[in-house]
Design a protein around this motif. Sequence first.
Motif, short mmCIF file in Angstrom:
data_model
loop_
_atom_site.label_atom_id
_atom_site.label_comp_id
_atom_site.label_asym_id
_atom_site.label_seq_id
_atom_site.Cartn_x
_atom_site.Cartn_y
_atom_site.Cartn_z
N MET A 82 0.84 -1.19 0.00
CA MET A 82 0.00 0.00 0.00
C MET A 82 0.88 1.25 0.00
O MET A 82 1.82 1.36 0.78
CB MET A 82 -0.90 0.00 1.22
N THR A 83 0.59 2.17 -0.87
CA THR A 83 1.33 3.41 -0.96
C THR A 83 0.75 4.43 0.02
O THR A 83 -0.45 4.60 0.10
CB THR A 83 1.24 4.00 -2.39
N THR A 84 1.63 5.06 0.76
CA THR A 84 1.21 6.12 1.68
C THR A 84 1.23 7.44 0.91
O THR A 84 2.21 7.73 0.24
CB THR A 84 2.15 6.19 2.89
N LEU A 85 0.18 8.21 1.05
CA LEU A 85 0.13 9.49 0.38
C LEU A 85 1.01 10.50 1.10
O LEU A 85 1.13 10.47 2.33
CB LEU A 85 -1.31 10.01 0.34
N PRO A 86 1.63 11.41 0.35
CA PRO A 86 2.46 12.44 0.98
C PRO A 86 1.65 13.29 1.95
O PRO A 86 0.48 13.59 1.70
CB PRO A 86 2.94 13.28 -0.21
N LYS A 87 2.26 13.68 3.04
CA LYS A 87 1.61 14.54 4.04
C LYS A 87 1.72 16.02 3.65
O LYS A 87 0.81 16.79 3.91
CB LYS A 87 2.24 14.34 5.42
N ASP A 88 2.84 16.39 3.06
CA ASP A 88 3.03 17.78 2.62
C ASP A 88 2.04 18.10 1.51
O ASP A 88 1.97 17.36 0.51
CB ASP A 88 4.47 17.97 2.14
N PRO A 89 1.27 19.17 1.63
CA PRO A 89 0.23 19.46 0.64
C PRO A 89 0.75 19.67 -0.79
O PRO A 89 0.10 19.26 -1.75
CB PRO A 89 -0.45 20.72 1.15
N VAL A 90 1.91 20.28 -0.93
CA VAL A 90 2.46 20.51 -2.27
C VAL A 90 2.90 19.18 -2.90
O VAL A 90 2.67 18.93 -4.08
CB VAL A 90 3.61 21.54 -2.24
N MET A 91 3.49 18.32 -2.09
CA MET A 91 3.87 16.99 -2.58
C MET A 91 2.63 16.16 -2.89
O MET A 91 2.60 15.42 -3.87
CB MET A 91 4.75 16.28 -1.56
#
Length: 59
Positions: free
Chosen positions: A1-10
């Motif tokens: 499972m891929t974790t989504l980036p936490k940083d909004p721009v990323m």
Amino acid sequence: MTTLPKDPVMLLSFTNMQLRDNYSSLDEFCKSFMIDKKDIISALSNIDYEYDSRTNQFI
């Protein structure tokens, strides 16, 4: 499972790349990553981006 980036721009970059390359809609993307559509819309609206279904990207 891929974790989504936490940083909004990323998150923006990752999401738009995935929408462009792998998914025909935000619903399909959210289902695949098992996330609530409202959560991603909210996170990206905090940096003044909104989903455009015509272009299938956040702009």
